[in-house]
Design a protein around this motif. Structure first.
Motif, short mmCIF file in Angstrom:
data_model
loop_
_atom_site.label_atom_id
_atom_site.label_comp_id
_atom_site.label_asym_id
_atom_site.label_seq_id
_atom_site.Cartn_x
_atom_site.Cartn_y
_atom_site.Cartn_z
N LYS A 2 32.59 6.46 -5.73
CA LYS A 2 31.53 6.29 -4.74
C LYS A 2 30.63 7.51 -4.74
N VAL A 3 29.32 7.27 -4.91
CA VAL A 3 28.32 8.33 -4.99
C VAL A 3 27.28 8.11 -3.90
N GLY A 4 27.07 9.14 -3.09
CA GLY A 4 26.04 9.08 -2.06
C GLY A 4 24.71 9.52 -2.63
N ILE A 103 22.53 7.67 1.82
CA ILE A 103 22.68 8.63 2.92
C ILE A 103 21.32 8.70 3.61
N MET A 104 21.32 8.50 4.91
CA MET A 104 20.03 8.56 5.63
C MET A 104 20.22 9.07 7.05
N GLY A 105 19.16 9.68 7.57
CA GLY A 105 19.17 10.16 8.95
C GLY A 105 18.97 9.02 9.92
N HIS A 126 25.80 0.00 1.02
CA HIS A 126 26.25 0.53 2.31
C HIS A 126 25.44 1.78 2.63
N ARG A 127 25.16 1.99 3.91
CA ARG A 127 24.40 3.16 4.34
C ARG A 127 25.28 4.04 5.23
N ALA A 146 26.28 -0.47 7.75
CA ALA A 146 26.04 0.97 7.90
C ALA A 146 27.17 1.60 8.71
N THR A 147 27.43 2.87 8.43
CA THR A 147 28.43 3.63 9.15
C THR A 147 27.76 4.86 9.74
#
Length: 192
Positions: A2-4, A103-105, A126-127, A146-147
């Motif tokens: 798994k890579v963000g 990956i997001m704010g 997935h976010r 999303a998590t």
């Protein structure tokens, strides 16, 4: 694996970006974080943006030889402006053994529906959403697939860094030492 994927202009990359990336690797199931340097976000103005290769160099200097991090200039050769879905699909096709997540704010969720093919991103990627100042985690829209990650809230931004440098402030402790040194050597962000 798994890579963000951590997208941004990284203009410049700062310790807040690295803190979030480090948190993702240490406290989630991500094994790596790739910093995707965006040449031009469709949601941001291009003025004050350092050249692509300079921002790529800043990210390279920031991450050094840490095996958990990677700098990617993949969007430099893709059509402009950059769209996250296009990059996600491209990277997924080129790296079949990797599971890419975004990956997001939390502040980006309110406008997420405006992103190109946002429904496709939600369906296939997935976010991982990190908290941002001024965003109430209990009222976040677009949280399907999303998590919400309990990462530290970072109160600094690249725009703060640029403004401080223009004003002659010493912000060396907001940046990785090699990034600060390169900014000083190249005289970046001194002019408005």
């Amino acid at each position: 694996m798994k890579v963000g994927l951590f997208f941004g202009s990284f203009n410049p990359i700062h310790n807040g970006h690295l803190t979030i990336a480090n948190y993702m690797v240490e406290y989630t199931d991500m094994k790596q974080v790739w910093f995707i340097i965006s040449p031009h976000s469709p949601f941001k103005e291009k003025k004050n943006l350092l050249a692509d290769y300079h921002r790529y160099e800043l990210v390279l200097r920031a991450i050094g030889d840490d095996p958990a991090f990677r700098a990617s200039n993949i969007e430099f050769s893709m059509p402009k402006p950059s769209y996250t879905i296009d990059t996600l699909v491209h990277l997924s096709e080129k790296n079949p053994g990797k599971e890419f997540v975004l990956i997001m704010g939390a502040d980006g969720l309110a406008s997420f529906h405006k992103w190109k093919n946002s429904d496709q991103i939600i369906r296939y990627y997935h976010r991982y959403v990190y908290p941002r100042e001024g965003t109430d985690p209990g009222k976040l829209p677009n949280m399907d697939n999303a998590t919400l990650v309990d990462a530290p809230v970072i109160g600094i931004s690249s725009s703060f860094i640029r403004k401080a440098i223009r004003e002659g402030k010493d912000v060396r402790y907001f940046l990785p030492a090699p990034v600060w040194k390169f900014i000083q050597e190249m005289n970046f962000y001194r002019k408005a």
